[in-house]
Design a protein around this motif. Structure first.
Motif, PDB file in Angstrom:
ATOM      1  N   LEU A 148      -9.275  -4.856 -12.121  1.00  0.00           N
ATOM      2  CA  LEU A 148     -10.294  -4.361 -13.018  1.00  0.00           C
ATOM      3  C   LEU A 148     -11.537  -4.727 -13.197  1.00  0.00           C
ATOM      4  CD1 LEU A 148      -7.961  -3.551 -16.153  1.00  0.00           C
ATOM      5  CD2 LEU A 148      -9.224  -1.941 -14.941  1.00  0.00           C
ATOM      6  N   TYR A 149     -11.586  -6.065 -12.755  1.00  0.00           N
ATOM      7  CA  TYR A 149     -13.032  -6.791 -12.924  1.00  0.00           C
ATOM      8  C   TYR A 149     -13.383  -7.345 -11.529  1.00  0.00           C
ATOM      9  CZ  TYR A 149     -10.688  -6.520 -17.654  1.00  0.00           C
ATOM     10  OH  TYR A 149     -10.340  -5.964 -18.901  1.00  0.00           O
ATOM     11  N   SER A 150     -12.684  -6.802 -10.391  1.00  0.00           N
ATOM     12  CA  SER A 150     -13.124  -7.305  -9.207  1.00  0.00           C
ATOM     13  C   SER A 150     -14.656  -7.331  -8.717  1.00  0.00           C
ATOM     14  CB  SER A 150     -12.299  -6.596  -8.163  1.00  0.00           C
ATOM     15  OG  SER A 150     -12.707  -5.104  -8.267  1.00  0.00           O
ATOM     16  N   ASP A 151     -15.279  -6.364  -9.427  1.00  0.00           N
ATOM     17  CA  ASP A 151     -16.625  -6.348  -9.148  1.00  0.00           C
ATOM     18  C   ASP A 151     -17.520  -7.689  -9.510  1.00  0.00           C
ATOM     19  OD1 ASP A 151     -16.013  -5.397 -11.607  1.00  0.00           O
ATOM     20  OD2 ASP A 151     -17.795  -4.069 -11.796  1.00  0.00           O
ATOM     21  N   THR A 207     -15.373  -3.730  -4.780  1.00  0.00           N
ATOM     22  CA  THR A 207     -15.513  -2.452  -5.510  1.00  0.00           C
ATOM     23  C   THR A 207     -13.995  -2.476  -6.318  1.00  0.00           C
ATOM     24  OG1 THR A 207     -16.959  -1.688  -3.880  1.00  0.00           O
ATOM     25  CG2 THR A 207     -15.599  -0.096  -5.113  1.00  0.00           C
ATOM     26  N   VAL A 208     -14.206  -1.941  -7.370  1.00  0.00           N
ATOM     27  CA  VAL A 208     -12.920  -1.678  -8.095  1.00  0.00           C
ATOM     28  C   VAL A 208     -12.110  -0.654  -7.452  1.00  0.00           C
ATOM     29  CG1 VAL A 208     -11.896  -1.007 -10.408  1.00  0.00           C
ATOM     30  CG2 VAL A 208     -14.035  -2.478 -10.430  1.00  0.00           C
ATOM     31  N   ASP A 209     -10.941  -0.741  -7.125  1.00  0.00           N
ATOM     32  CA  ASP A 209     -10.331   0.132  -6.146  1.00  0.00           C
ATOM     33  C   ASP A 209      -8.769   0.390  -6.948  1.00  0.00           C
ATOM     34  OD1 ASP A 209      -8.555   1.581  -4.708  1.00  0.00           O
ATOM     35  OD2 ASP A 209      -9.683   0.959  -2.845  1.00  0.00           O
ATOM     36  N   LEU A 210      -8.695   1.288  -7.917  1.00  0.00           N
ATOM     37  CA  LEU A 210      -7.592   1.521  -8.604  1.00  0.00           C
ATOM     38  C   LEU A 210      -6.469   2.059  -7.982  1.00  0.00           C
ATOM     39  CD1 LEU A 210      -8.956   2.986 -11.943  1.00  0.00           C
ATOM     40  CD2 LEU A 210      -8.585   0.810 -11.355  1.00  0.00           C
ATOM     41  N   THR A 211      -6.609   2.744  -6.713  1.00  0.00           N
ATOM     42  CA  THR A 211      -5.668   3.196  -5.995  1.00  0.00           C
ATOM     43  C   THR A 211      -4.817   1.949  -5.302  1.00  0.00           C
ATOM     44  OG1 THR A 211      -6.912   5.430  -5.687  1.00  0.00           O
ATOM     45  CG2 THR A 211      -5.085   4.440  -3.903  1.00  0.00           C
ATOM     46  N   VAL A 212      -5.456   1.042  -4.755  1.00  0.00           N
ATOM     47  CA  VAL A 212      -5.050  -0.075  -4.145  1.00  0.00           C
ATOM     48  C   VAL A 212      -4.177  -0.829  -5.234  1.00  0.00           C
ATOM     49  CG1 VAL A 212      -5.375  -2.204  -3.240  1.00  0.00           C
ATOM     50  CG2 VAL A 212      -6.504  -0.379  -2.409  1.00  0.00           C
ATOM     51  N   ALA A 213      -4.925  -1.000  -6.460  1.00  0.00           N
ATOM     52  CA  ALA A 213      -4.164  -1.799  -7.655  1.00  0.00           C
ATOM     53  C   ALA A 213      -2.718  -1.245  -7.861  1.00  0.00           C
ATOM     54  CB  ALA A 213      -5.013  -1.667  -8.722  1.00  0.00           C
ATOM     55  N   THR A 214      -2.800   0.397  -7.975  1.00  0.00           N
ATOM     56  CA  THR A 214      -1.538   1.042  -8.240  1.00  0.00           C
ATOM     57  C   THR A 214      -0.779   0.764  -7.415  1.00  0.00           C
ATOM     58  OG1 THR A 214      -2.820   2.577  -9.742  1.00  0.00           O
ATOM     59  CG2 THR A 214      -0.602   3.237  -8.685  1.00  0.00           C
ATOM     60  N   THR A 215      -1.156   0.868  -6.131  1.00  0.00           N
ATOM     61  CA  THR A 215      -0.014   0.479  -5.106  1.00  0.00           C
ATOM     62  C   THR A 215       0.785  -0.692  -5.147  1.00  0.00           C
ATOM     63  OG1 THR A 215      -1.104   2.070  -3.543  1.00  0.00           O
ATOM     64  CG2 THR A 215       0.543   0.447  -2.401  1.00  0.00           C
ATOM     65  N   LEU A 216      -0.193  -1.886  -5.245  1.00  0.00           N
ATOM     66  CA  LEU A 216       0.320  -3.099  -5.416  1.00  0.00           C
ATOM     67  C   LEU A 216       1.055  -3.501  -6.547  1.00  0.00           C
ATOM     68  CD1 LEU A 216      -2.889  -5.399  -3.954  1.00  0.00           C
ATOM     69  CD2 LEU A 216      -0.627  -4.924  -2.659  1.00  0.00           C
ATOM     70  N   LEU A 217       0.730  -3.075  -7.738  1.00  0.00           N
ATOM     71  CA  LEU A 217       1.483  -3.353  -8.748  1.00  0.00           C
ATOM     72  C   LEU A 217       2.712  -2.575  -8.984  1.00  0.00           C
ATOM     73  CD1 LEU A 217      -1.978  -3.581 -11.149  1.00  0.00           C
ATOM     74  CD2 LEU A 217       0.102  -5.284 -10.874  1.00  0.00           C
ATOM     75  N   ASP A 218       2.839  -1.208  -8.406  1.00  0.00           N
ATOM     76  CA  ASP A 218       3.935  -0.541  -8.450  1.00  0.00           C
ATOM     77  C   ASP A 218       4.908  -1.286  -7.652  1.00  0.00           C
ATOM     78  OD1 ASP A 218       2.617   1.294  -9.945  1.00  0.00           O
ATOM     79  OD2 ASP A 218       3.219   3.127  -8.677  1.00  0.00           O
ATOM     80  N   THR A 219       4.328  -1.861  -6.500  1.00  0.00           N
ATOM     81  CA  THR A 219       5.379  -2.288  -5.535  1.00  0.00           C
ATOM     82  C   THR A 219       5.888  -3.626  -6.005  1.00  0.00           C
ATOM     83  OG1 THR A 219       4.186  -1.515  -3.600  1.00  0.00           O
ATOM     84  CG2 THR A 219       5.226  -3.469  -3.252  1.00  0.00           C
ATOM     85  N   LEU A 220       5.093  -4.468  -6.736  1.00  0.00           N
ATOM     86  CA  LEU A 220       5.588  -5.878  -7.527  1.00  0.00           C
ATOM     87  C   LEU A 220       6.486  -5.431  -8.581  1.00  0.00           C
ATOM     88  CD1 LEU A 220       5.183  -8.723  -8.112  1.00  0.00           C
ATOM     89  CD2 LEU A 220       3.314  -8.124  -9.561  1.00  0.00           C
ATOM     90  N   VAL A 221       6.297  -4.553  -9.499  1.00  0.00           N
ATOM     91  CA  VAL A 221       7.276  -4.229 -10.402  1.00  0.00           C
ATOM     92  C   VAL A 221       8.465  -3.672  -9.982  1.00  0.00           C
ATOM     93  CG1 VAL A 221       7.654  -2.758 -12.614  1.00  0.00           C
ATOM     94  CG2 VAL A 221       5.501  -3.847 -12.289  1.00  0.00           C
ATOM     95  N   ARG A 222       8.300  -2.676  -8.861  1.00  0.00           N
ATOM     96  CA  ARG A 222       9.663  -1.904  -8.441  1.00  0.00           C
ATOM     97  C   ARG A 222      10.664  -3.202  -7.795  1.00  0.00           C
ATOM     98  NH1 ARG A 222       8.520   1.889  -4.488  1.00  0.00           N
ATOM     99  NH2 ARG A 222      10.646   2.880  -4.841  1.00  0.00           N
TER     100      ARG A 222
END
Length: 199
Positions: free
Chosen positions: A166-169, A175-190
């Motif tokens: 969220l605060y990567s900038d 650049t803030v990349d929410l798509t990558v964030a979702t992929t990584l966080l979903d993978t972690l939680v799943r």
């Protein structure tokens, strides 16, 4: 009319949401109370910023939960099988990243804002971790899942990783990349909640 601590915090939250800098002297005057009373009620500027950001964070999280309920009722999974917690987390991040007031705050006062937002003993991060724990527990119970790690540990990892995106900038000049964030966080939680499905 007596001005309560909650009144001051709500006023601060409105200012932060609109991207207006918190000027405690001006706020005291706007609310019709002395500076002494103002500081006695809310502490210093960091304290007030934390309380205001906590209120905004809580409301954003609740809106994400409400949106899920509007679309899927009490279901723990979306029709495609995605867990509710993943959807809510993504919705929360999208709202935070898209909030103009938040971006203005971070651009104008990055050091202070990030310190307040990410302080493990502050008002914002611990509450967000607790909210994740509660949702992870509810999803695990409803879906019959056995987490591989403690839910507080999972929630802490998710919140910290989410902050880094969220605060990567500001944190990493990325650049803030929410798509990558979702992929990584979903993978972690799943991986922690649904190891068979994630594998």
């Amino acid at each position: 009319m007596t001005v309560s601590t909650d009144d001051i915090v709500r006023h601060a939250a409105r200012l932060l949401y609109s991207g207006t800098r918190l000027d405690l002297g001006r706020m005291a005057a706007e609310l019709g109370i002395s500076r002494t009373t103002f500081f006695r009620r809310v502490g210093n500027r960091d304290d007030l910023m934390g309380a205001g950001l906590r209120l905004l964070s809580d409301r954003t999280w609740q809106r994400a939960l409400d949106h899920w309920h509007e679309q899927h009722g009490d279901a723990v999974r979306a029709p495609e099988g995605r867990l509710r917690c993943l959807w809510v987390m993504e919705e929360y991040r999208r709202e935070v990243a898209g909030n103009e007031g938040m971006r203005k705050l971070i651009e104008a006062e990055s050091t202070v804002a990030l310190r307040v937002l990410t302080d493990p003993r502050g008002a914002v991060q611990p509450a967000l971790v607790d909210a994740h724990v509660e949702l992870f527990r509810a999803d695990a119970e409803a879906a019959g899942l056995t987490p591989l790690v403690g839910l507080p540990d999972l929630a802490f990892a998710v919140v910290r990783l989410g902050e880094s995106f969220l605060y990567s900038d500001v944190l990493a000049a990325r650049t803030v990349d929410l798509t990558v964030a979702t992929t990584l966080l979903d993978t972690l939680v799943r991986g922690a909640l649904e190891p068979t499905a994630a594998g």
